[in-house]
Design an enzyme around this catalytic site. Structure first.
Site, PDB file in Angstrom:
ATOM      1  N   ASN A 234       0.897  -1.164   0.000  1.00 13.92           N
ATOM      2  CA  ASN A 234       0.000   0.000   0.000  1.00 13.92           C
ATOM      3  C   ASN A 234       0.932   1.209   0.000  1.00 13.92           C
ATOM      4  OD1 ASN A 234      -2.446  -1.522   0.189  1.00 13.92           O
ATOM      5  ND2 ASN A 234      -1.864  -1.983   2.296  1.00 13.92           N
ATOM      6  N   GLU A 327      -8.025  -3.004  -3.165  1.00 14.17           N
ATOM      7  CA  GLU A 327      -8.189  -2.394  -1.842  1.00 14.17           C
ATOM      8  C   GLU A 327      -7.861  -0.900  -1.860  1.00 14.17           C
ATOM      9  OE1 GLU A 327      -5.901  -4.976   0.799  1.00 14.17           O
ATOM     10  OE2 GLU A 327      -7.589  -6.357   0.895  1.00 14.17           O
ATOM     11  N   LYS A 396      -0.447 -14.692  -4.422  1.00 13.78           N
ATOM     12  CA  LYS A 396      -0.483 -15.350  -3.116  1.00 13.78           C
ATOM     13  C   LYS A 396      -0.701 -16.851  -3.312  1.00 13.78           C
ATOM     14  CE  LYS A 396      -2.079 -11.299  -0.585  1.00 13.78           C
ATOM     15  NZ  LYS A 396      -2.959 -10.680   0.412  1.00 13.78           N
ATOM     16  N   ASP A 401      -6.858 -15.166   0.799  1.00 12.79           N
ATOM     17  CA  ASP A 401      -5.935 -14.253   1.473  1.00 12.79           C
ATOM     18  C   ASP A 401      -5.198 -14.895   2.644  1.00 12.79           C
ATOM     19  OD1 ASP A 401      -4.597 -12.013   2.180  1.00 12.79           O
ATOM     20  OD2 ASP A 401      -6.300 -10.911   2.968  1.00 12.79           O
ATOM     21  N   GLU A 429      -0.508 -12.910   9.944  1.00 11.58           N
ATOM     22  CA  GLU A 429      -1.705 -12.069   9.976  1.00 11.58           C
ATOM     23  C   GLU A 429      -2.938 -12.858  10.403  1.00 11.58           C
ATOM     24  OE1 GLU A 429      -2.630 -10.193   6.245  1.00 11.58           O
ATOM     25  OE2 GLU A 429      -4.574  -9.471   6.958  1.00 11.58           O
ATOM     26  N   TRP A 579     -15.639  -9.180   2.796  1.00 11.24           N
ATOM     27  CA  TRP A 579     -14.773  -9.044   3.963  1.00 11.24           C
ATOM     28  C   TRP A 579     -15.452  -9.651   5.187  1.00 11.24           C
ATOM     29  CZ3 TRP A 579     -11.789  -3.719   4.349  1.00 11.24           C
ATOM     30  CH2 TRP A 579     -10.938  -3.611   3.244  1.00 11.24           C
TER      31      TRP A 579
HETATM   32  C1  BDP Z   1      -4.383  -8.483   3.316  1.00 13.27           C
HETATM   33  C2  BDP Z   1      -4.043  -7.563   4.435  1.00 13.27           C
HETATM   34  C3  BDP Z   1      -3.814  -6.158   4.005  1.00 13.27           C
HETATM   35  C4  BDP Z   1      -2.844  -6.123   2.834  1.00 13.27           C
HETATM   36  C5  BDP Z   1      -3.407  -6.985   1.730  1.00 13.27           C
HETATM   37  C6  BDP Z   1      -2.462  -7.137   0.566  1.00 13.27           C
HETATM   38  O1  BDP Z   1      -5.096  -7.614   5.350  1.00 13.27           O
HETATM   39  O2  BDP Z   1      -3.304  -5.447   5.097  1.00 13.27           O
HETATM   40  O3  BDP Z   1      -2.644  -4.833   2.394  1.00 13.27           O
HETATM   41  O4  BDP Z   1      -3.607  -8.289   2.194  1.00 13.27           O
HETATM   42  O5  BDP Z   1      -1.860  -8.206   0.467  1.00 13.27           O
HETATM   43  O6  BDP Z   1      -4.033  -9.764   3.747  1.00 13.27           O
HETATM   44  O7  BDP Z   1      -2.327  -6.235  -0.234  1.00 13.27           O
END
Ligand code: BDP
Length: 714
Positions: A234, A327, A396, A401, A429, A579
């Site tokens: 980010n 996001e 990923k 996630d 996380e 979410w």
């Molecule tokens: C999610 C996280 C977020 C990250 C996002 C990402 O909650 O904080 O910015 O992935 O990978 O797992 O961009």
């Protein structure tokens, strides 16, 4: 030239002080990671090692070779408890020779051209041989970088008690780009970081160089990591200002001799960021173009100039990591362009300097499909073949996630013309932050070994990312870092094992999780076989336990909203469907689970046969993924003959039972491991245990409202 006494006098002193104290009272409390200078306690081994190695020759003159000399001197002197010689020139008494064929002509003849060609730029050879009629151990490589990896490998052999007789080791990394991704911000915070603040002291840089930068680089080099993305995906455009590039350049200078290149995450809107510049808020705007459309020639020129500026300061800069149209991060789709248009514009700017773009596939635009798990595949597969050759698509491991367990992301195997880079999350996380003891290597192995069947049997995920399946021209793997400025670096002492395991698997994905745990334990905690075995076995079951007490049988994403630590299965929100927990578990009196079968969202169709068929039927779907792919009644009969509800309860209890077992196991080790580490881990385990119970009880109570059945414990 005798190197050690003058040059390394101070190291020697510190080392001896540490060594002599190490046996009983010295405690680094995890600060020294797996790189502790420690005496060898086993007398036979000590005798073997000291009789075979007493005079080391490292002939190269580079900064990297100087590091090798320092390491060899400090380690071996400490291990033996006495001074050893580290020279730059070869003598008759040299018994450990560390040199490239260029530095020491004669090596090429002894080793052979083909073996040297095999190890490439980063690999190494460690070999017992005769040199000037003397038995020696030779560590050789084509480049100094390979020598450093070889030296660390050799030290690891000593530290883990390996035999030195008749060694023939040839090792080269299976993957080219082995990166840590730091999600670190300008203000020193770390997104999803649970180990203190960022290691990068932006306010002090470039004037003050924190000593830990070097320790960090050294730790990474010791496990083969060769690149670091410094900042959060980010991304704040501030990182591209001259002020911050100068800071990044200083870090690059520290990392360079360790073979580590610096990369940056970039904000796609950087060329227009002056618009959202907020004075005093450290969000420096750096570009004042009217738009950041990737097909606008001015925007393309802006990036070209920015790339040139970066390479003037950091000549070996690695490239850009990009989170776009995800996001709230800006991206090319704002201008009606594709991900490929965006990535290619940046790739064009970096290409003249040899840089790469790592364009993330973590996108889940709700307009693409109601099922979040399908979206990245739907957006990216049609773009295969459209990316420039210096673009990776970074994906990923699973399609949602970083959950405790997901099936493999269906993109792997589905983009034969685009090098896919695997993104793993080292920071926990969704797996208990730095409170839960969870060893992640078994999870990563589960993904790496998964057979996608993209080109028939044997098309493992690892064969996709190491390039062998589709003949990718470049290969990469990234781990989202779990490192911060805590004394022990990772918050939980055992989380160091995850950093370690990531590096080792990035180098060689065929290593087993057991083997890696064993190495780490012997270097970090104990040289005692029985204690090491107990700890290893405790670690090995910890990830499955976490899956069980959090999200068993394919359940996913029912964590506390935003914070992602505890359970919140009831979380619902009208506008942020994907979410919420209820969107994922879909529990009702009629059953539980997300129907992704051909009569549901049909996410199964994104997998290759025979997986699409196997996943499609609850009878053939592996039970570990059952509720990921199916919505089933509470009375559904499981393979065990129990109902789904019974099995569901038992998994939650199995998870917490394992945590009880870890607590007891750790208690039994008091006095056998470092006291400070013992105490810290004990405290974490107590909290871990309490919170695992909370997970179990909250989830079972909540789902019981729908199942309307008794909770069963055995
Ligand atoms: C999610 C996280 C977020 C990250 C996002 C990402 O909650 O904080 O910015 O992935 O990978 O797992 O961009």
């Amino acid at each position: 030239m005798r190197f050690c006494l003058s040059r390394a006098g101070i190291i020697l002193l510190i080392c001896f002080l540490q060594c002599s104290n190490m046996a009983k009272s010295h405690s680094d409390c995890g600060h020294d990671l797996w790189l502790k200078y420690q005496k060898i306690e086993n007398k036979d081994l000590l005798e073997q090692y000291s009789s075979m190695i007493s005079v080391v020759c490292v002939s190269g003159s580079s900064a990297t070779c100087q590091i090798i000399r320092d390491e060899m001197y400090a380690w071996l002197s400490c291990m033996y408890g006495e001074d050893i010689l580290v020279n730059t020139s070869l003598s008759e008494s040299s018994d450990l020779i560390i040199a490239t064929p260029k530095q020491l002509p004669g090596i090429e003849k002894q080793i052979g051209k083909s073996q040297l060609a095999y190890i490439g730029d980063e690999g190494f050879i460690i070999q017992s041989m005769k040199f000037i009629d003397n038995p020696v151990i030779l560590i050789t490589a084509s480049q100094d970088q390979g020598l450093l990896y070889g030296a660390f490998h050799f030290l690891r052999m000593l530290q883990t008690g390996r035999d030195l007789y008749d060694i023939h080791i040839m090792s080269r990394p299976k993957i080219q780009y082995r990166l840590l991704n730091h999600w670190d911000n300008v203000d020193g915070s770390v997104e999803r970081g649970y180990a203190g603040k960022s290691l990068w002291k932006w306010d002090e840089l470039p004037d003050r160089i924190d000593l830990r930068y070097k320790d960090y680089a050294r730790a990474n080099a010791s496990i083969g990591i060769n690149g670091v993305v410094l900042n959060n995906v980010n991304a704040n455009p501030t990182f591209l200002t001259l002020e911050y590039l100068n800071k990044a350049a200083k870090l690059a200078d520290v990392f360079r001799p360790y073979g580590i290149r610096v990369f940056l995450s970039v904000n796609f809107s950087s060329p227009i960021s002056a618009k959202f510049h907020i004075e005093g808020n450290r969000r420096a705007g750096i570009g004042d173009l009217p738009d950041s459309d990737p097909l606008n020639p001015d925007v393309r020129m802006w990036w070209k100039e920015k790339a040139a500026e970066i390479y003037r300061l950091i000549p070996d800069f690695g490239g850009f990591l990009v989170k776009a149209n995800s996001e709230s991060m800006p991206g090319p789709q704002e201008y009606g362009r594709t991900h490929a248009d965006g990535a290619n514009m940046l790739a064009e700017a970096l290409a003249p300097f040899g840089g790469v773009v790592m364009w993330r596939s973590f996108v889940y635009n709700a307009n693409v499909d109601p099922d979040r798990a399908k979206r990245a595949y739907m957006e990216f597969v049609p773009l295969d073949g459209q990316f420039k050759s210096n673009v990776f698509v970074q994906s990923k491991n699973g399609p949602v996630d970083f959950q405790p367990r997901e099936p493999v992301h269906p993109l792997f195997g589905a983009m034969p013309q685009t090098p896919l880079m695997l993104e793993l999350q080292i920071t926990q996380e969704y797996l208990g932050h730095s409170t839960h003891l969870v060893y992640l290597a078994p999870m990563w192995k589960e993904y790496l070994q998964f057979d996608t069947h993209a080109k028939g049997e044997g098309s493992t995920l690892s064969s996709v990312i190491d390039g062998s399946l589709h003949d990718y021209k470049m290969t990469g793997i990234a781990g989202v870092s779990n490192i911060g400025d805590d004394t022990n670096w990772t918050g939980h002492f055992f989380a160091q094992a995850n950093w370690y395991a990531f590096g080792r698997l990035a180098w060689d994905h065929e290593l087993t999780a057991e083997q890696i745990a064993d190495e780490w334990i012997r270097m970090s905690l104990t040289q005692d076989d029985s204690v090491a075995n107990i700890i290893q076995s405790m670690m090995m079951g910890s990830r499955e336990a976490c899956v069980n007490y959090m999200t068993p049988l394919g359940l996913h994403h029912i964590m506390q909203a935003g914070f992602h630590y505890g359970p919140q299965p009831s979380f619902a929100h009208a506008s942020r469907l994907d979410w919420t927990s209820v969107y994922y578990h879909k529990a009702g009196t009629n059953g539980i689970g997300f129907d992704r079968s051909s009569t549901g969202s049909n996410a199964v169709s994104q997998y290759f046969s025979p997986w699409k068929e196997r996943f499609n039927s609850p009878d053939t779907c592996p039970e570990i993924y059952l509720l990921w792919f199916h919505h089933l009644p509470w009375t559904y009969s499981m393979k065990s003959g129990r109902t789904l509800w019974e099995e569901f309860c038992l998994h939650y209890y199995a998870g917490t039972d394992y945590v009880d077992h870890m607590v007891e196991t750790w208690k039994s080790l008091q006095g056998q491991v470092d006291d400070c580490i013992y105490q810290e881990v004990s405290e974490k385990l107590i909290k871990h245990q309490q919170d695992a119970y909370v997970w179990r009880d909250t989830c079972l109570k909540y789902f019981q409202k729908f199942s309307q059945r008794e909770i069963v414990q055995e």
